[in-house]
Design a protein around this motif. Structure first.
Motif, short mmCIF file in Angstrom:
data_model
loop_
_atom_site.label_atom_id
_atom_site.label_comp_id
_atom_site.label_asym_id
_atom_site.label_seq_id
_atom_site.Cartn_x
_atom_site.Cartn_y
_atom_site.Cartn_z
N ALA A 1 -2.58 7.86 -7.79
CA ALA A 1 -1.79 7.95 -6.56
C ALA A 1 -2.54 8.72 -5.48
O ALA A 1 -3.15 9.75 -5.75
N GLN B 1 -3.06 11.25 -2.57
CA GLN B 1 -2.47 12.52 -2.16
C GLN B 1 -2.69 12.78 -0.67
O GLN B 1 -1.82 13.28 0.01
N THR C 1 -7.06 11.58 -4.54
CA THR C 1 -6.01 11.06 -5.41
C THR C 1 -5.65 12.16 -6.40
O THR C 1 -6.20 13.25 -6.33
N ARG D 1 -0.12 5.33 1.30
CA ARG D 1 0.37 5.36 -0.09
C ARG D 1 1.04 4.04 -0.45
O ARG D 1 0.81 3.48 -1.52
N GLN E 1 -0.38 1.23 -3.19
CA GLN E 1 0.44 0.93 -4.37
C GLN E 1 0.69 -0.56 -4.51
O GLN E 1 0.85 -1.07 -5.61
#
Length: 168
Positions: free
Chosen positions: A46, A48, A66, A162, A166
């Motif tokens: 993910a 950051q 990340t 983000r 994803q």
């Protein structure tokens, strides 16, 4: 050809050199950046934080942090360099003439990116600090209130990145 670039991008260069602001710094990631970063990320990783700026003698650059690594993208080259977070010794973000300059020390090497938006540089600092990396952030506003970025705008850029990273 470099002379023509200064004519084409004259307004942006004036802002960078005279106002200490990179007009391209607070922006959502370009599609090419998202694609390159997504290829370098592992499944379940993910984002950051990220920052967009300039690499000396090279051009546009994107740094992304990340939960597992730092991804360094040089737009003039193919691919993304990946550095595990446990390999990062230090990070700093200092206010300079061209916006914030961010510096990273890892694996016995140093990298820098200048002209980074203040709030995106702060997000990078907080991401490194949260992972135990020695990190410093110089909290100086831009001289002119016209060029000060807002935390809300930076958070909007981060949320967009983000979400796009994803998506498969």
């Amino acid at each position: 050809m470099k002379f023509l670039n200064s004519l084409i991008h004259g307004d942006a260069l004036a802002q960078i050199l005279m106002e200490g602001h990179n007009p391209y710094a607070l922006q959502k990631l370009e599609t090419a950046d998202v694609d390159a970063l997504r290829q370098a990320m592992q499944t379940g990783e993910a984002l950051q934080a990220y920052g967009v700026g300039r690499i000396v003698m090279s051009g546009r650059g994107v740094w992304a942090v990340t939960d597992r690594a730092v991804l360094l993208r040089n737009a003039s080259q193919q691919g993304v360099q990946t550095i595990a977070l446990d390999q990062v010794q230090s990070f700093e973000a200092v206010r300079g003439r061209f916006g914030h300059t961010v510096r990273l020390s890892a694996q016995g090497r140093n990298w820098s990116l200048f002209g980074v938006d203040r709030e995106l540089a702060r997000a990078l600092h907080l991401a490194f600090e949260a992972r135990g990396v020695a990190s410093q952030f110089e909290d100086k506003q831009a001289d002119s209130p016209f060029w000060r970025s807002s935390e809300a705008a930076a958070q909007d850029c981060l949320q967009d990145a983000r979400g796009r990273l994803q998506a498969a």
